[in-house]
Design an enzyme around this catalytic site. Structure first.
Site, PDB file in Angstrom:
ATOM      1  CG  ASN A  42      -0.547  -0.190   2.481  1.00 14.56           C
ATOM      2  OD1 ASN A  42       0.672  -0.840   2.790  1.00 14.56           O
ATOM      3  ND2 ASN A  42      -1.194   0.595   3.502  1.00 14.56           N
ATOM      4  CD  GLU A  44      -1.582   4.646   4.654  1.00 13.13           C
ATOM      5  OE1 GLU A  44      -1.120   5.788   5.326  1.00 13.13           O
ATOM      6  OE2 GLU A  44      -2.192   3.875   5.045  1.00 13.13           O
ATOM      7  CB  CYS A  53      -5.375  -1.161  -1.999  1.00 14.96           C
ATOM      8  SG  CYS A  53      -6.521  -0.360  -0.978  1.00 14.96           S
ATOM      9  CD  GLU A  55      -5.344  -5.761  -1.190  1.00 16.66           C
ATOM     10  OE1 GLU A  55      -4.954  -4.749  -1.038  1.00 16.66           O
ATOM     11  OE2 GLU A  55      -6.174  -6.291  -0.096  1.00 16.66           O
ATOM     12  CB  CYS A  84     -11.074  -2.671   0.564  1.00 11.43           C
ATOM     13  SG  CYS A  84     -10.360  -2.044  -0.879  1.00 11.43           S
ATOM     14  CB  CYS A  87      -8.823  -4.792  -3.372  1.00 10.80           C
ATOM     15  SG  CYS A  87      -7.638  -3.344  -3.169  1.00 10.80           S
TER      16      CYS A  87
HETATM   17  N1  THU Z   1      -5.453  -1.298   2.344  1.00  9.95           N
HETATM   18  C1  THU Z   1      -4.757  -2.146   1.358  1.00  9.95           C
HETATM   19  O1  THU Z   1      -3.749  -2.109   0.964  1.00  9.95           O
HETATM   20  N2  THU Z   1      -5.919  -3.179   1.034  1.00  9.95           N
HETATM   21  C2  THU Z   1      -7.046  -3.230   1.404  1.00  9.95           C
HETATM   22  O2  THU Z   1      -7.725  -4.136   0.743  1.00  9.95           O
HETATM   23  C3  THU Z   1      -7.733  -2.522   2.338  1.00  9.95           C
HETATM   24  C4  THU Z   1      -6.743  -1.385   2.910  1.00  9.95           C
HETATM   25  C5  THU Z   1      -4.594  -0.224   2.816  1.00  9.95           C
HETATM   26  C6  THU Z   1      -5.059   1.077   2.635  1.00  9.95           C
HETATM   27  C7  THU Z   1      -4.454   1.931   3.728  1.00  9.95           C
HETATM   28  O3  THU Z   1      -3.234   2.146   3.325  1.00  9.95           O
HETATM   29  C8  THU Z   1      -4.369   0.925   4.890  1.00  9.95           C
HETATM   30  O4  THU Z   1      -4.635  -0.168   4.318  1.00  9.95           O
HETATM   31  C9  THU Z   1      -5.726   1.212   5.758  1.00  9.95           C
HETATM   32  O5  THU Z   1      -6.869   1.359   5.282  1.00  9.95           O
END
Ligand code: THU
Length: 127
Positions: A42, A44, A53, A55, A84, A87
């Site tokens: 991930n 941000e 994300c 994925e 999520c 994804c």
């Molecule tokens: N995140 C992911 O990388 N994948 C997901 O399927 C859910 C959330 C990350 C996004 C953010 O940087 C952190 O997790 C918290 O939401």
């Protein structure tokens, strides 16, 4: 590639996650039956909604590398969290027959689900 090997790749790339806002780091690795693979973590964004994300990163790299027919995806987090909604949609589009391995670093547990279980009756077509 075995699920354990894929989880190892996801564990390694998770260390590179850029998560200064949530401090929730995620690593993902995708592979096909030939052993071709791609990884992502991930990344941000201060504008939170623009966060990428893990994925999405791994699947984007797989597309760019021409990796087709993805059979397995490993997702590593501290909690073993499921992907999520965005994804799940991306996985359903790009890897509709995929097994999703959810690994938790805290409990050393692995849960394996199909993308059909994670996103039943997915939207797949504009027709
Ligand atoms: N995140 C992911 O990388 N994948 C997901 O399927 C859910 C959330 C990350 C996004 C953010 O940087 C952190 O997790 C918290 O939401």
């Amino acid at each position: 590639m075995s699920p354990a090997e894929l989880i190892h790749l996801a564990t390694e790339v998770r260390k590179k996650a850029f998560a200064p806002f949530s401090h929730f780091t995620v690593g993902a690795a995708v592979a096909n039956a030939q052993g071709d693979y791609a990884v992502g973590c991930n990344v941000e964004n201060a504008a939170f909604g623009s966060t990428i994300c893990a994925e999405a990163g791994a699947l984007s790299q797989a597309v760019a590398q021409g990796i087709e027919e993805i059979t397995n995806i490993a997702i590593v987090t501290e909690t073993g969290a499921a992907p999520c909604g965005n994804c799940r949609q991306l996985i359903a589009q790009l890897a509709p027959n995929c097994h999703v391995h959810l690994a938790s670093t805290a409990a050393l547990q692995i849960r394996t689900l199909s993308i059909r279980e994670l996103l039943p009756d997915a939207f797949t077509s504009l027709e």
